[in-house]
Design a protein around this motif. Structure first.
Motif, PDB file in Angstrom:
ATOM      1  N   ARG A 341       0.843  -1.207   0.000  1.00  0.00           N
ATOM      2  CA  ARG A 341       0.000   0.000   0.000  1.00  0.00           C
ATOM      3  C   ARG A 341       0.877   1.257   0.000  1.00  0.00           C
ATOM      4  NH1 ARG A 341      -5.550  -1.064   1.648  1.00  0.00           N
ATOM      5  NH2 ARG A 341      -5.878  -3.282   1.234  1.00  0.00           N
ATOM      6  N   LEU A 342       0.358   2.289  -0.636  1.00  0.00           N
ATOM      7  CA  LEU A 342       1.009   3.591  -0.596  1.00  0.00           C
ATOM      8  C   LEU A 342       0.616   4.310   0.696  1.00  0.00           C
ATOM      9  CD1 LEU A 342       0.524   4.869  -4.270  1.00  0.00           C
ATOM     10  CD2 LEU A 342       2.337   3.448  -3.340  1.00  0.00           C
ATOM     11  N   PRO A 343       1.479   5.190   1.194  1.00  0.00           N
ATOM     12  CA  PRO A 343       2.723   5.676   0.595  1.00  0.00           C
ATOM     13  C   PRO A 343       3.939   4.796   0.861  1.00  0.00           C
ATOM     14  CG  PRO A 343       2.287   6.878   2.607  1.00  0.00           C
ATOM     15  CD  PRO A 343       1.107   5.959   2.415  1.00  0.00           C
ATOM     16  N   GLU A 344       3.839   3.815   1.785  1.00  0.00           N
ATOM     17  CA  GLU A 344       5.026   3.039   2.166  1.00  0.00           C
ATOM     18  C   GLU A 344       5.651   2.319   0.983  1.00  0.00           C
ATOM     19  OE1 GLU A 344       2.110   2.926   3.697  1.00  0.00           O
ATOM     20  OE2 GLU A 344       2.527   3.810   5.672  1.00  0.00           O
ATOM     21  N   ALA A 345       4.828   1.830   0.051  1.00  0.00           N
ATOM     22  CA  ALA A 345       5.340   1.018  -1.056  1.00  0.00           C
ATOM     23  C   ALA A 345       5.663   1.840  -2.296  1.00  0.00           C
ATOM     24  CB  ALA A 345       4.327  -0.077  -1.404  1.00  0.00           C
ATOM     25  N   ALA A 346       5.615   3.154  -2.190  1.00  0.00           N
ATOM     26  CA  ALA A 346       5.916   3.991  -3.350  1.00  0.00           C
ATOM     27  C   ALA A 346       7.396   3.899  -3.700  1.00  0.00           C
ATOM     28  CB  ALA A 346       5.544   5.441  -3.058  1.00  0.00           C
ATOM     29  N   GLY A 347       7.690   3.793  -4.977  1.00  0.00           N
ATOM     30  CA  GLY A 347       9.070   3.886  -5.425  1.00  0.00           C
ATOM     31  C   GLY A 347       9.582   5.306  -5.279  1.00  0.00           C
ATOM     32  N   SER A 348      10.833   5.512  -5.617  1.00  0.00           N
ATOM     33  CA  SER A 348      11.443   6.816  -5.380  1.00  0.00           C
ATOM     34  C   SER A 348      10.778   7.917  -6.190  1.00  0.00           C
ATOM     35  CB  SER A 348      12.946   6.765  -5.687  1.00  0.00           C
ATOM     36  OG  SER A 348      13.169   6.353  -7.031  1.00  0.00           O
ATOM     37  N   PHE A 349      10.433   7.635  -7.453  1.00  0.00           N
ATOM     38  CA  PHE A 349       9.810   8.681  -8.271  1.00  0.00           C
ATOM     39  C   PHE A 349       8.408   9.007  -7.771  1.00  0.00           C
ATOM     40  CE2 PHE A 349       7.195   9.945 -11.937  1.00  0.00           C
ATOM     41  CZ  PHE A 349       7.838  11.135 -12.273  1.00  0.00           C
ATOM     42  N   VAL A 350       7.590   7.976  -7.567  1.00  0.00           N
ATOM     43  CA  VAL A 350       6.229   8.207  -7.073  1.00  0.00           C
ATOM     44  C   VAL A 350       6.274   8.826  -5.681  1.00  0.00           C
ATOM     45  CG1 VAL A 350       4.091   7.055  -6.365  1.00  0.00           C
ATOM     46  CG2 VAL A 350       5.195   6.441  -8.528  1.00  0.00           C
ATOM     47  N   GLY A 351       7.222   8.392  -4.851  1.00  0.00           N
ATOM     48  CA  GLY A 351       7.370   8.993  -3.533  1.00  0.00           C
ATOM     49  C   GLY A 351       7.670  10.472  -3.611  1.00  0.00           C
ATOM     50  N   SER A 352       8.464  10.863  -4.613  1.00  0.00           N
ATOM     51  CA  SER A 352       8.768  12.293  -4.757  1.00  0.00           C
ATOM     52  C   SER A 352       7.528  13.089  -5.153  1.00  0.00           C
ATOM     53  CB  SER A 352       9.877  12.495  -5.791  1.00  0.00           C
ATOM     54  OG  SER A 352       9.406  12.297  -7.119  1.00  0.00           O
ATOM     55  N   LEU A 353       6.646  12.492  -5.966  1.00  0.00           N
ATOM     56  CA  LEU A 353       5.403  13.172  -6.332  1.00  0.00           C
ATOM     57  C   LEU A 353       4.522  13.391  -5.103  1.00  0.00           C
ATOM     58  CD1 LEU A 353       4.365  11.333  -9.651  1.00  0.00           C
ATOM     59  CD2 LEU A 353       5.895  13.283  -9.343  1.00  0.00           C
ATOM     60  N   LEU A 354       4.435  12.359  -4.251  1.00  0.00           N
ATOM     61  CA  LEU A 354       3.628  12.480  -3.039  1.00  0.00           C
ATOM     62  C   LEU A 354       4.220  13.518  -2.094  1.00  0.00           C
ATOM     63  CD1 LEU A 354       2.917   8.692  -2.411  1.00  0.00           C
ATOM     64  CD2 LEU A 354       1.297  10.405  -3.249  1.00  0.00           C
ATOM     65  N   GLU A 355       5.535  13.484  -1.941  1.00  0.00           N
ATOM     66  CA  GLU A 355       6.186  14.420  -1.020  1.00  0.00           C
ATOM     67  C   GLU A 355       6.020  15.859  -1.473  1.00  0.00           C
ATOM     68  OE1 GLU A 355      10.621  15.188   0.940  1.00  0.00           O
ATOM     69  OE2 GLU A 355      10.252  13.454  -0.339  1.00  0.00           O
ATOM     70  N   ALA A 356       6.039  16.073  -2.796  1.00  0.00           N
ATOM     71  CA  ALA A 356       5.911  17.430  -3.327  1.00  0.00           C
ATOM     72  C   ALA A 356       4.462  17.873  -3.463  1.00  0.00           C
ATOM     73  CB  ALA A 356       6.606  17.510  -4.684  1.00  0.00           C
ATOM     74  N   GLY A 357       3.507  16.997  -3.155  1.00  0.00           N
ATOM     75  CA  GLY A 357       2.099  17.342  -3.294  1.00  0.00           C
ATOM     76  C   GLY A 357       1.616  17.324  -4.728  1.00  0.00           C
ATOM     77  N   GLN A 358       2.418  16.777  -5.651  1.00  0.00           N
ATOM     78  CA  GLN A 358       2.030  16.720  -7.064  1.00  0.00           C
ATOM     79  C   GLN A 358       1.118  15.535  -7.359  1.00  0.00           C
ATOM     80  OE1 GLN A 358       6.075  16.511  -8.215  1.00  0.00           O
ATOM     81  NE2 GLN A 358       6.249  18.686  -8.731  1.00  0.00           N
ATOM     82  N   ALA A 359       0.951  14.676  -6.374  1.00  0.00           N
ATOM     83  CA  ALA A 359       0.016  13.556  -6.456  1.00  0.00           C
ATOM     84  C   ALA A 359      -0.440  13.272  -5.039  1.00  0.00           C
ATOM     85  CB  ALA A 359       0.683  12.324  -7.072  1.00  0.00           C
ATOM     86  N   ARG A 360      -1.513  12.505  -4.928  1.00  0.00           N
ATOM     87  CA  ARG A 360      -1.951  12.067  -3.604  1.00  0.00           C
ATOM     88  C   ARG A 360      -2.319  10.593  -3.668  1.00  0.00           C
ATOM     89  NH1 ARG A 360      -7.865  15.085  -2.840  1.00  0.00           N
ATOM     90  NH2 ARG A 360      -9.073  13.720  -4.237  1.00  0.00           N
ATOM     91  N   VAL A 361      -2.277   9.965  -2.516  1.00  0.00           N
ATOM     92  CA  VAL A 361      -2.623   8.546  -2.433  1.00  0.00           C
ATOM     93  C   VAL A 361      -4.091   8.368  -2.779  1.00  0.00           C
ATOM     94  CG1 VAL A 361      -2.783   6.562  -0.896  1.00  0.00           C
ATOM     95  CG2 VAL A 361      -0.816   8.108  -0.734  1.00  0.00           C
ATOM     96  N   GLY A 362      -4.363   7.364  -3.610  1.00  0.00           N
ATOM     97  CA  GLY A 362      -5.729   7.101  -4.019  1.00  0.00           C
ATOM     98  C   GLY A 362      -6.485   6.261  -3.008  1.00  0.00           C
TER      99      GLY A 362
END
Length: 419
Positions: A341-362
């Motif tokens: 499950r996200l965010p724990e299982a996010a890869g580095s690129f997807v994690g960067s999107l979440l950290e920057a607020g450019q995406a959110r967990v669905g």
């Protein structure tokens, strides 16, 4: 008029299909960002000869307009189950046909900027639009995961399974298709030591028939709840005599059904029905199912229901694992769990999107949140224009989004402008 530039992040199956459809359906300039050879991907690049596709060749075409493309390329009938490594070569061939029209940046993407995609080498790909095609989240890990060389967190890491001695018992955490792949690899040579797979339900994927029955459609107009749909599916499967035809007939409507469920119904499905559904939906090839049945008859492969309570490392090596039936020693423990499950299982690129607020967990942490057009939704709830998502990370917002037929349809949709 200046041509738009679209950056596709990820060069596995989703990235190749996205690139192909953008080049065919738009006049955009496309830049594919992928550190490895485009077309391999985790599912196909690490496959051994005995790893077969779990779908028939007739379902695996890269071209939505030509369903027989892969079968002709492979020289097979549409009903055959071809090697996964061969499918990786097919995707590489598909990419080779368009490679003169696309720029490939062999680099890791580390994040998005206002003007494009940031790369690990310190450069940037300037882009007007971005397609995120990075594949599945990382695998879930058991809570009792130890930091120990005999615990293999990633069975697809190069040489990971080769290091396991053939004379020690092995525990597989999970009983899905990855566990089947690992069991086939470990028993490809002379191995007498047993393999045990453990999962909460202890259910293996079921098996395809040699020849597919035509899909059977379901009348669901009177179904208003998850319970109604389950009852209708079970009744139709009993009438049909082959549940596979009913499951296959339901597939085109799964996203519509999923989005119509209430959040509580979705959660109930995930808790009680997701695993049985996956066992029926994502099936083993007949020859793989026969091999697994033989391994079980010979006592070389066992499947248990339950969880792992603890793992510890004795001085002599291996791991002591506390299962529900008691403590048992294994020479190696291999994690074969499905996506985390996200965010724990996010890869580095997807994690960067979440950290920057450019995406959110669905929804339910299964993927990233998107609008109906597949555009990312930021942490502030706003749709991110020209930033679109394709592939398994749509799960949660949608349901049926991991197989080639759905991914190629998503890829075709990228060429359709959205307001």
């Amino acid at each position: 008029m200046t041509r738009r530039t679209v950056a596709v992040v990820g060069g596995g199956c989703a990235g190749v299909l996205a690139t192909r459809e953008l080049l065919r359906g738009t006049d955009d300039r496309v830049v594919l960002i992928e550190p490895d050879e485009p077309g391999g991907g985790l599912a196909y690049g690490s496959a051994r000869p005995w790893h077969l596709l779990n779908s028939r060749a007739g379902a695996m075409s890269a071209d939505p307009d030509d369903p027989g493309h892969f079968a002709r390329w492979a020289g097979s009938s549409p009903d055959e189950f071809r090697p996964r490594a061969e499918y990786g070569r097919y995707l590489q061939s598909v990419f080779a046909d368009i490679s003169d029209s696309v720029e490939v940046r062999r680099a890791h993407a580390i994040g998005l900027s206002a003007t494009g995609v940031r790369l690990a080498d310190g450069t940037e790909v300037r882009a007007d639009g971005v397609v995120v095609a990075t594949g599945n989240p990382a695998a879930a890990q058991p809570a009792a995961r130890p930091d120990h060389p005999d615990y293999i967190a990633d069975p697809w890491a190069k040489g990971a399974l080769d290091a396991i001695p053939s004379d020690v018992p092995v525990l597989l955490v999970g009983a899905g298709l990855t566990a089947i792949d690992v069991a086939l690899t470990l028993t490809a040579s002379d191995r007498d030591a047993p393999i045990t797979a453990v999962s909460r339900r202890g259910q293996l994927p079921l098996t395809h028939t040699e020849v597919a029955a035509p899909p059977i459609g379901l009348a669901l107009d009177d179904c208003t709840t998850l319970r109604d749909i389950v009852r209708a599916v079970r009744a139709e499967a009993a009438r049909a005599g082959d549940w596979r035809a009913v499951v296959d007939g339901l597939r085109p409507y799964l996203d519509e059904l999923w989005t119509a469920f209430t959040p509580d119904e979705q959660e109930a499905f995930l808790r009680h029905l997701a695993r049985p559904w996956e066992c029926h939906r994502h099936r083993m090839a007949p020859s793989v199912g026969a091999r697994v049945a033989l391994l079980r008859e010979e006592g070389r492969f066992e499947v248990r229901a339950g969880g792992i309570r603890s793992m510890s490392a004795p001085p002599a090596g291996g791991l002591l694992v506390e299962l529900e039936a008691g403590v048992q020693w294994f020479g190696a423990v291999v994690n074969c769990a499905g996506p985390g499950r996200l965010p724990e299982a996010a890869g580095s690129f997807v994690g960067s999107l979440l950290e920057a607020g450019q995406a959110r967990v669905g929804p339910h942490g299964l993927g990233l949140d998107i609008d109906p057009a597949g555009r990312l939704i930021g942490a502030d709830g706003r749709v991110q224009p020209d930033r679109r998502l394709i592939g398994p990370l749509r799960r949660g917002a949608r349901w049926e989004t991991t197989a080639v037929p759905e991914i190629r349809a998503q890829a075709r949709g990228l060429a359709i402008p959205v307001g």
